[in-house]
Design a protein around this motif. Structure first.
Motif, PDB file in Angstrom:
ATOM      1  N   ALA A  37       0.893  -1.319   0.441  1.00 60.40           N
ATOM      2  CA  ALA A  37       0.105  -0.066   0.273  1.00 60.40           C
ATOM      3  C   ALA A  37       0.479   1.459  -0.112  1.00 60.40           C
ATOM      4  O   ALA A  37       0.761   2.309  -0.806  1.00 60.40           O
ATOM      5  CB  ALA A  37      -0.741   0.146   0.945  1.00 60.40           C
TER       6      ALA A  37
ATOM      7  N   ARG B  77      -4.822   8.694   1.101  1.00 62.05           N
ATOM      8  CA  ARG B  77      -4.467   7.142   1.492  1.00 62.05           C
ATOM      9  C   ARG B  77      -6.055   6.852   2.192  1.00 62.05           C
ATOM     10  O   ARG B  77      -5.914   5.447   2.471  1.00 62.05           O
ATOM     11  CB  ARG B  77      -3.546   7.767   2.860  1.00 62.05           C
TER      12      ARG B  77
ATOM     13  N   TYR C  13      -8.762   5.667   1.056  1.00 65.73           N
ATOM     14  CA  TYR C  13      -9.622   5.128   0.351  1.00 65.73           C
ATOM     15  C   TYR C  13      -8.450   4.543  -0.540  1.00 65.73           C
ATOM     16  O   TYR C  13      -9.004   4.273  -1.220  1.00 65.73           O
ATOM     17  CB  TYR C  13      -9.765   6.600  -1.247  1.00 65.73           C
ATOM     18  N   GLU C  14      -7.318   3.289   0.610  1.00 64.24           N
ATOM     19  CA  GLU C  14      -6.748   2.905  -0.323  1.00 64.24           C
ATOM     20  C   GLU C  14      -7.627   1.219   0.135  1.00 64.24           C
ATOM     21  O   GLU C  14      -7.038   0.511  -1.268  1.00 64.24           O
ATOM     22  CB  GLU C  14      -5.470   2.638   0.100  1.00 64.24           C
ATOM     23  N   CYS C  15      -8.803   1.239   0.091  1.00 62.33           N
ATOM     24  CA  CYS C  15      -9.192   0.355   0.915  1.00 62.33           C
ATOM     25  C   CYS C  15     -10.485   0.098   1.084  1.00 62.33           C
ATOM     26  O   CYS C  15     -11.666   0.978   1.502  1.00 62.33           O
ATOM     27  CB  CYS C  15      -9.044  -0.921   1.954  1.00 62.33           C
ATOM     28  N   ASP C  16     -11.382  -0.743   1.236  1.00 67.92           N
ATOM     29  CA  ASP C  16     -11.906  -0.508   1.727  1.00 67.92           C
ATOM     30  C   ASP C  16     -12.882  -1.280   2.522  1.00 67.92           C
ATOM     31  O   ASP C  16     -11.581  -1.179   3.645  1.00 67.92           O
ATOM     32  CB  ASP C  16     -13.916  -1.352   0.900  1.00 67.92           C
TER      33      ASP C  16
ATOM     34  N   ALA D 261      -9.794  -4.092   4.214  1.00 67.91           N
ATOM     35  CA  ALA D 261      -8.592  -4.025   4.397  1.00 67.91           C
ATOM     36  C   ALA D 261      -7.159  -4.804   4.160  1.00 67.91           C
ATOM     37  O   ALA D 261      -5.937  -4.063   3.912  1.00 67.91           O
ATOM     38  CB  ALA D 261      -8.518  -3.408   5.814  1.00 67.91           C
TER      39      ALA D 261
ATOM     40  N   TYR E 113      -6.865  -5.983   1.214  1.00 68.89           N
ATOM     41  CA  TYR E 113      -6.103  -5.283   0.577  1.00 68.89           C
ATOM     42  C   TYR E 113      -6.358  -4.376  -0.122  1.00 68.89           C
ATOM     43  O   TYR E 113      -7.451  -3.492   0.275  1.00 68.89           O
ATOM     44  CB  TYR E 113      -7.301  -6.571  -1.118  1.00 68.89           C
ATOM     45  N   ARG E 114      -4.667  -3.352  -0.438  1.00 67.11           N
ATOM     46  CA  ARG E 114      -4.683  -1.628  -0.571  1.00 67.11           C
ATOM     47  C   ARG E 114      -4.518  -1.206  -2.393  1.00 67.11           C
ATOM     48  O   ARG E 114      -3.468  -2.554  -2.165  1.00 67.11           O
ATOM     49  CB  ARG E 114      -3.823  -1.056   0.840  1.00 67.11           C
ATOM     50  N   GLN E 115      -4.055  -0.671  -2.232  1.00 69.32           N
ATOM     51  CA  GLN E 115      -3.882   0.004  -3.608  1.00 69.32           C
ATOM     52  C   GLN E 115      -3.851   1.319  -2.917  1.00 69.32           C
ATOM     53  O   GLN E 115      -4.939   2.072  -3.268  1.00 69.32           O
ATOM     54  CB  GLN E 115      -4.275  -0.240  -4.573  1.00 69.32           C
TER      55      GLN E 115
ATOM     56  N   GLY F  48     -13.123  -6.035  -1.128  1.00 65.91           N
ATOM     57  CA  GLY F  48     -12.564  -5.043  -2.033  1.00 65.91           C
ATOM     58  C   GLY F  48     -13.045  -4.590  -3.109  1.00 65.91           C
ATOM     59  O   GLY F  48     -12.376  -4.333  -4.026  1.00 65.91           O
TER      60      GLY F  48
ATOM     61  N   MET G 290     -11.649  -1.203  -4.388  1.00 67.26           N
ATOM     62  CA  MET G 290     -10.336  -0.949  -3.694  1.00 67.26           C
ATOM     63  C   MET G 290      -9.838  -0.311  -5.036  1.00 67.26           C
ATOM     64  O   MET G 290     -10.139  -0.897  -6.329  1.00 67.26           O
ATOM     65  CB  MET G 290      -9.359  -2.335  -3.791  1.00 67.26           C
TER      66      MET G 290
END
Length: 496
Positions: free
Chosen positions: A5, A39, A41-44, A47, A49-51, A90, A93
């Motif tokens: 991330a 930052r 907004y990097e995942c729903d 958590a 899985y992040r981008q 996700g 994401m």
């Protein structure tokens, strides 16, 4: 697994290009690109899985949504629509080199009509806020996900969300009459109508649950239902999970459709009870919550009938709520099962599959066997009435290999759902979490049909790409890595 991330996967040059194109279209502060702003907004809600997003935009009206979509189409920039970020698969994401389009600022309730029993709302309106607005008219919005205090109607439409009362009142698809949405081309399309039916193909049902892959919602017309005069809940305890599972099937077989029919195993009730003090029997192997609502006479009759079925199914104790405060207390444990998991485990992985009700007891036994196989505990909570499972796999992400075991455990549960005649999701959607499991459930021809629908709405595959529908090559690779019962799906597809 996605890129770490904290490592951007976009170029600054590309970011500057997209920001420069979007800034003139939106108000000051509605285009976010600094890491400290993007930052969050990097995942729903998933958590694991992040981008890191390249850009986040916060349009305030439909015209701004149209402008953003047209510009991103011209720039060939992928777009991920996002509601409140409470999703658990996700689906929200971000995509590397793409734009997150948040509908949080489209948050107006435009109309509540007591005569048609409908409400017209923007996608950023919270689920519970609709019921709050309709309360003075003695009406409410029926779908009630556990996250209803925070989740938004736009996200509910994307995931076809349900809730503890979906057995009687249905999922989102059964409670939405019309959706106004914008395509990737910037075209405004209305699906459905204010009436009970609309001419042509039922594209409204196709769109609901499409996980942001076909268009961006800007307005929704939902059904409202009258508040029941009376609602009461039975809390039944069982000394065996198999008896509890069979009791669920027996209630439905008796011709009873409760307003809600939920099940929790001992692990779940023991983690919840100290948290909410709902009055659960923490020594019971399983607890059923069965709600009846309607006129006083029909509720009294239904409670009596359900009580008899539960007793004959082996219930060791039965309690019936005597007032609305006690009813809400009984439900509070089920509604807070997910956050309560933090009391007994550093991390949990919430699965979502659906099975035929008659196979519930069998599946519970198989999940218990999987706990031994993977060396991880699992707390089971269910929308038991419609066979929607929510096993909470408990693990510690700080322990090497535990998350990978939790993932494998979850995939095994989903394969079991398919094996017994069910499906890999009930209400959380596929997102990125279950994309390999799609290869287990569907054939190459079926997946190609899904892609055909996607292509009809989004030729360039820019809206939430790489989610929900796997490529056939991905399925072929998955099949080569994962042989089930001696058979390998998609083995005939070429490797690349």
């Amino acid at each position: 697994m996605n890129a770490p991330a904290n490592v951007p996967t976009f170029t600054l040059e590309r970011q500057r290009q997209v920001v420069a194109a979007l800034r003139p279209l939106l108000p000051e502060g509605a285009v976010l690109f600094n890491e400290e702003d993007t930052r969050p907004y990097e995942c729903d809600g998933l958590a694991a899985y992040r981008q890191l997003p390249m850009v986040v935009v916060l349009p305030q009206n439909e015209q701004q949504v149209i402008a953003v979509l047209k510009t991103c189409r011209d720039l060939q920039a992928p777009i991920v629509p996002r509601g409140a970020g409470t999703g658990l698969s996700g689906g929200a994401m971000p995509i590397a080199d793409g734009v997150v389009l948040s509908t949080a600022r489209l948050n107006k309730i435009l109309q509540v009509d007591a005569y048609s029993r409908t409400a017209i709302v923007q996608p950023g309106v919270r689920n519970l806020a609709i019921s709050d607005a309709a309360a003075p008219l003695n009406l409410y919005y029926a779908p009630d996900p556990s996250s209803q205090i925070a989740c938004t109607i736009g996200g509910n439409v994307a995931e076809n969300s349900g809730g503890v009362h979906c057995l009687k009142y249905g999922l989102t698809v059964h409670n939405v009459l019309r959706v106004r949405m914008v395509t990737i081309e910037g075209e405004v399309v209305e699906l459905g109508s204010g009436a009970l039916d609309a001419a042509g193909l039922d594209l409204l049902a196709l769109f609901i649950g499409s996980e942001g892959m076909l268009g961006v919602v800007t307005e929704v017309t939902v059904k409202l239902v009258p508040k029941p005069q009376v609602a009461r809940v039975i809390m039944a305890s069982f000394d065996d999970v198999v008896k509890g599972g069979d009791a669920v099937a027996n209630v439905i077989a008796a011709g009873i459709i409760p307003a809600g029919l939920e099940m929790m195993d001992k692990t779940s009730s023991r983690m919840v009870e100290p948290f909410v003090k709902a009055g659960y029997d923490i020594d019971a192997e399983a607890i059923l919550l069965c709600e009846s609502d309607g006129l006083p006479e029909e509720v009294e009759d239904e409670i009596a009938r359900m009580s008899e079925v539960l007793k004959s199914s082996g219930a060791t104790a039965i309690a019936v709520s005597q007032n609305d405060l006690e009813r809400l207390r009984f439900w509070s444990g089920r509604k807070n099962a997910f956050p309560a998991a933090g009391r007994i485990s550093p991390d949990y992985y919430c699965m979502d599959g659906t099975i035929p009700r008659k196979r519930l007891a069998e599946v519970l036994v198989r999940i218990t066997e999987m706990e031994q196989k993977y060396g991880l505990r699992c707390a089971n909570v269910f929308h038991a009435g419609d066979g929607n499972l929510h096993p909470l796999i408990l693990f510690d992400a700080n322990m090497p290999g535990e998350f990978e075991r939790a993932e494998a455990f979850g995939a095994d549960i989903l394969e079991l759902c398919v094996e017994v005649g069910g499906t890999i999701t009930g209400e959380h959607g596929v997102g990125i979490e279950k994309i390999n499991s799609m290869c287990v459930q569907f054939t190459a021809a079926e997946l190609d049909c899904f892609r055909g629908v996607k292509r009809a709405f989004d030729t360039a595959f820019l809206l939430n790409p790489d989610k929900a529908i796997p490529t056939l090559h991905r399925c072929a690779e998955f099949g080569r890595m994962h042989v089930k019962n001696g058979q390998m799906k998609f083995a005939d597809l070429p490797r690349f």
